[in-house]
Enzyme design. Structure first.
Site, PDB file in Angstrom:
ATOM      1  N   CYS A   1       5.135  -6.243   1.380  1.00  0.00           N
ATOM      2  CA  CYS A   1       5.489  -4.819   1.444  1.00  0.00           C
ATOM      3  C   CYS A   1       4.856  -4.173   2.679  1.00  0.00           C
ATOM      4  O   CYS A   1       5.279  -4.436   3.791  1.00  0.00           O
ATOM      5  CB  CYS A   1       5.082  -4.120   0.143  1.00  0.00           C
ATOM      6  SG  CYS A   1       5.897  -2.527  -0.117  1.00  0.00           S
ATOM      7  N   TYR A   2       3.827  -3.349   2.528  1.00  0.00           N
ATOM      8  CA  TYR A   2       3.145  -2.757   3.679  1.00  0.00           C
ATOM      9  C   TYR A   2       2.645  -3.858   4.622  1.00  0.00           C
ATOM     10  O   TYR A   2       2.684  -3.721   5.847  1.00  0.00           O
ATOM     11  CB  TYR A   2       1.979  -1.889   3.201  1.00  0.00           C
ATOM     12  CG  TYR A   2       1.211  -1.181   4.294  1.00  0.00           C
ATOM     13  CD1 TYR A   2       1.631   0.059   4.767  1.00  0.00           C
ATOM     14  CD2 TYR A   2       0.056  -1.752   4.844  1.00  0.00           C
ATOM     15  CE1 TYR A   2       0.918   0.717   5.771  1.00  0.00           C
ATOM     16  CE2 TYR A   2      -0.655  -1.103   5.839  1.00  0.00           C
ATOM     17  CZ  TYR A   2      -0.218   0.134   6.302  1.00  0.00           C
ATOM     18  OH  TYR A   2      -0.921   0.782   7.298  1.00  0.00           O
TER      19      TYR A   2
ATOM     20  N   GLY B   1       0.827  -1.197   0.000  1.00  0.00           N
ATOM     21  CA  GLY B   1       0.000   0.000   0.000  1.00  0.00           C
ATOM     22  C   GLY B   1       0.860   1.244   0.000  1.00  0.00           C
ATOM     23  O   GLY B   1       2.065   1.182   0.283  1.00  0.00           O
TER      24      GLY B   1
ATOM     25  N   LYS C   1      -3.185  -6.502 -20.003  1.00  0.00           N
ATOM     26  CA  LYS C   1      -2.956  -6.421 -21.443  1.00  0.00           C
ATOM     27  C   LYS C   1      -2.711  -7.776 -22.087  1.00  0.00           C
ATOM     28  O   LYS C   1      -3.272  -8.080 -23.148  1.00  0.00           O
ATOM     29  CB  LYS C   1      -1.764  -5.492 -21.703  1.00  0.00           C
ATOM     30  CG  LYS C   1      -1.459  -5.260 -23.171  1.00  0.00           C
ATOM     31  CD  LYS C   1      -2.486  -4.367 -23.840  1.00  0.00           C
ATOM     32  CE  LYS C   1      -2.393  -2.951 -23.307  1.00  0.00           C
ATOM     33  NZ  LYS C   1      -3.334  -2.044 -23.991  1.00  0.00           N
TER      34      LYS C   1
ATOM     35  N   HIS D   1       7.811  -7.605  -3.977  1.00  0.00           N
ATOM     36  CA  HIS D   1       6.541  -7.981  -4.603  1.00  0.00           C
ATOM     37  C   HIS D   1       6.724  -9.251  -5.433  1.00  0.00           C
ATOM     38  O   HIS D   1       7.186  -9.196  -6.582  1.00  0.00           O
ATOM     39  CB  HIS D   1       6.035  -6.841  -5.490  1.00  0.00           C
ATOM     40  CG  HIS D   1       5.573  -5.656  -4.721  1.00  0.00           C
ATOM     41  ND1 HIS D   1       4.267  -5.508  -4.288  1.00  0.00           N
ATOM     42  CD2 HIS D   1       6.241  -4.563  -4.281  1.00  0.00           C
ATOM     43  CE1 HIS D   1       4.156  -4.364  -3.623  1.00  0.00           C
ATOM     44  NE2 HIS D   1       5.334  -3.774  -3.606  1.00  0.00           N
TER      45      HIS D   1
ATOM     46  N   GLU E   1       4.500 -10.966  -6.814  1.00  0.00           N
ATOM     47  CA  GLU E   1       3.427 -11.105  -7.799  1.00  0.00           C
ATOM     48  C   GLU E   1       3.743 -10.507  -9.164  1.00  0.00           C
ATOM     49  O   GLU E   1       3.032 -10.771 -10.137  1.00  0.00           O
ATOM     50  CB  GLU E   1       2.129 -10.475  -7.253  1.00  0.00           C
ATOM     51  CG  GLU E   1       2.139  -8.953  -7.136  1.00  0.00           C
ATOM     52  CD  GLU E   1       2.709  -8.455  -5.817  1.00  0.00           C
ATOM     53  OE1 GLU E   1       2.421  -7.300  -5.450  1.00  0.00           O
ATOM     54  OE2 GLU E   1       3.440  -9.212  -5.144  1.00  0.00           O
TER      55      GLU E   1
ATOM     56  N   ASP F   1      -7.169  -2.983 -26.941  1.00  0.00           N
ATOM     57  CA  ASP F   1      -8.214  -3.000 -25.907  1.00  0.00           C
ATOM     58  C   ASP F   1      -9.578  -2.632 -26.488  1.00  0.00           C
ATOM     59  O   ASP F   1     -10.569  -3.345 -26.310  1.00  0.00           O
ATOM     60  CB  ASP F   1      -7.859  -2.042 -24.771  1.00  0.00           C
ATOM     61  CG  ASP F   1      -6.476  -2.274 -24.215  1.00  0.00           C
ATOM     62  OD1 ASP F   1      -5.981  -3.407 -24.322  1.00  0.00           O
ATOM     63  OD2 ASP F   1      -5.879  -1.330 -23.675  1.00  0.00           O
TER      64      ASP F   1
END
Length: 650
Positions: free
Chosen positions: A83-84, A56, A396, A176, A178, A235
């Site tokens: 992280c946070y 965050g 994307k 991170h 992810e 998109d």
């Protein structure tokens, strides 16, 4: 269908830009997941098989910092803090968490502790080190007796922790896992989910196409019609094709608005490409409307667009003007405004960066930049149930896969992303030079960073750009790097530059110099920090001459990259015009910003001398730009990863 919490992972959202990416990664591992607010009650969380607390933008010391329910870390549920989330865990267990003297934004090698190795790091390529994305200001500087440090940076900052209590399966990661930039992040997540938490891998993704079509039909009932805004990018093209297939062509009106900020010849090419795949477009010439457009922000009229310099104001005016033109077109077609819907190709990253409540369960995310498809006016239409966004859950690469499933041609699917506001956000507008409040401190850091390499120097340039650091938006200085020059031979100059050293400087400077979020290499003779030439700009607004100048430069860059076969290898290549003039009256600079990414949430620039940016190609681009009838003061090459710099400069 009711959720089986006993086979589900709850992701507690603390306002991270990456919460939805965590969700996606977990589901890619065949595990069902749900995103919940950080303060979800304990009796709800206790039912889940495992918990992940996201990062965050806040500091754990802020009075307004997002808080979890009391007792979160007392639950008998495996928990991973990112992280946070790790800093919350560290605070709970009495560790020392403080704002560091330097930020960490970018890819870093971390050292893994052994004896025993943390179960999260089992089966990594090396038992000693791995590369990860770090983006934070606060750091865990010292652990308590209840916690073991299981990874650290080269500077000794704690990068991962494990709670010592054998009855608790709790871990924290400062990085991170992810995102793609954490090269073994999926292995780490897999270890937590399966080896630690024992979550069953029983989740199956429904067909993206079936889900999207079902969503559209659920939104638009009866004989209601849909207006689809089509830019020509992947998109909006996929969105238009989905709506057409779900509802039939008689209920779909596709419009393309030429806002005056398209690439050279872009609108003509877009119309031809989409008509070739059966989508009839109504092209609206809207340049003058956009140039003179206003909108209302917090009760105050903002505009006209061609007089604005604030990047957020520009984005909001452009987004709202798109909506007004759409409503006008609906009226011209005799469509009932209460029975017509707007469809657009909004992606998950658009909503994340705009801090939309659709992508932020805890409503604590920072606005990085307002996307044209998520302005205040769009949100009003969305709240009224009149906006159809079948791609709002996707990134994307997922949209490209969906486009192939729909049968769209490869050349349309593989087109590089082009922002809805077009070149308007690739022109940095300014009336005067940007001077950071801590200019002297930045200069001191730059001198120290280049002290041992006299062939290279660094200087603060008189402009600022948008960045993302620690899950929050920054508007900060651009630093220019200078190096060896071989007179009258650009290729020899490009070959003489130690690009790996340049990229190392680009990584280290933003973490040591607060107020810097972007570093670019400047071709040409070096200019010393503090030189008068670095304090001058050419006042720049969104006027036709400025737009035409960037259109020409953009066309040159894309033609050379296309001939070299690089447009399909590089994820995105914004070409940016910015007002620094290096003492040349009336001149401006042109920047080449290459980006290599899969998730479009993080990314790295292409390293010159590799297959993604051969030195001969870069030299040809520089020479071609300097040969334009209205040549730039300097050509620069952006060397910044995302984070700390966003892909676009505004």
């Amino acid at each position: 269908m009711a959720t089986d919490e006993s086979a589900t992972v709850a992701i507690l959202d603390a306002g991270s830009q990456f919460s939805k990416v965590i969700d996606r990664r977990v589901r890619e591992l065949a595990v069902h997941s749900e995103i919940l607010p950080l303060d979800t009650p304990l009796d709800v969380l206790a039912k889940y098989k495992a918990l992940i607390v996201s990062g965050g933008p806040g500091s754990v010391y802020d009075a307004a910092a997002p808080q979890a329910a009391d007792g979160l870390f007392d639950l008998d549920v495996p928990l991973l803090g990112i992280c946070y989330g790790m800093q919350m865990m560290a605070m709970h267990y009495g560790c020392r968490v403080e704002a560091g003297e330097v930020r960490q934004d970018g890819v870093f090698a971390i050292q893994l502790a052994s004896e025993p190795i943390c179960p999260l790091f089992a089966d990594l390529a090396s038992a000693e080190t791995t590369e990860v994305l770090l983006t934070h200001g606060d750091s865990v500087l010292e652990v308590s007796e209840d916690v073991r440090s299981v990874a650290a940076t080269d500077e000794g900052i704690v990068a991962a922790i494990e709670v010592r209590d054998a009855n608790k399966a709790q871990f924290g990661l400062q990085f991170h896992p992810e995102v793609d930039l954490s090269v073994e992040g999926m292995t780490i997540l897999r270890n937590f989910l399966f080896a630690v938490a024992g979550v069953p891998a029983t989740y199956t993704l429904t067909s993206r196409k079936e889900m999207a079509i079902e969503y559209i039909r659920g939104m638009v009932s009866g004989d209601d019609k849909v207006l689809v805004l089509v830019s020509g990018g992947v998109d909006s093209s996929v969105c238009a094709t989905l709506v057409n297939e779900a509802l039939g062509p008689e209920r779909v009106v596709c419009i393309h608005v030429d806002n005056g900020f398209m690439r050279k010849g872009e609108s003509t090419q877009v119309a031809a490409a989409l008509r070739a795949v059966g989508l009839e477009l109504d092209v609206i010439e809207g340049a003058e409307t956009f140039y003179n457009a206003h909108t209302e922000v917090d009760g105050v009229s903002v505009g006209p667009l061609n007089e604005l310099v604030n990047p957020e104001a520009k984005r909001k005016v452009i987004g709202d003007t798109f909506m007004r033109i759409t409503n006008t077109k609906a009226a011209e077609l005799g469509l009932d405004p209460n029975a017509v819907f707007l469809a657009q190709g909004t992606l998950r990253p658009d909503l994340i960066e705009s801090a939309s409540k659709l992508a932020n369960a805890s409503a604590t995310a920072s606005v990085i930049k307002t996307h044209h498809n998520d302005t205040a006016l769009v949100r009003l239409l969305r709240d009224a149930g009149r906006v159809v966004e079948p791609l709002q859950e996707y990134h994307k690469d997922e949209v490209r896969q969906l486009g192939l499933e729909l049968g769209l041609p490869e050349h349309l699917i593989s087109r590089q992303p082009f922002p809805g506001p077009g070149l308007a956000i690739r022109i940095l507008c300014a009336h005067s030079a940007f001077v950071p409040p801590n200019a002297a401190a930045i200069a001191e850091v730059l001198a120290g960073a280049t002290a041992e390499t006299p062939d290279y120097s660094a200087a603060v340039l008189p402009v600022a750009s948008v960045g993302v650091q620690g899950d929050g938006r920054t508007y900060a200085s651009l630093v220019g790097l200078f190096g060896p020059v071989v007179a009258d031979d650009t290729l020899a100059t490009v070959d003489a530059i130690d690009w790996r050293h340049v990229f190392d400087l680009a990584k280290s400077i933003p973490k040591r110099a607060r107020g810097v979020n972007r570093v670019a290499y400047v071709f040409g003779e070096r200019v010393a920090n503090g030189d008068a030439a670095l304090a001058t700009i050419t006042p720049t607004l969104l006027t036709p001459d400025v737009i035409a100048s960037l259109q020409e430069a953009d066309a040159v860059v894309n033609a050379i990259l296309g001939d070299a076969g690089l447009l399909t290898k590089l994820s995105q290549v914004p070409v940016i015009l910015f007002p620094a003039n290096f003492g040349v009256d009336g001149a401006r600079c042109i920047c080449i910003r290459t980006m290599v990414t899969n998730d479009f949430m993080t990314g790295v620039p292409a390293l010159p001398g590799t297959e993604l940016m051969p030195k001969a190609v870069l030299a040809a681009i520089v020479d071609a730009l300097l040969a334009l009838p209205n040549p730039p003061a300097r050509v620069v090459y952006d060397c910044t990863s995302k984070p700390p710099g966003t892909t676009e400069w505004e």
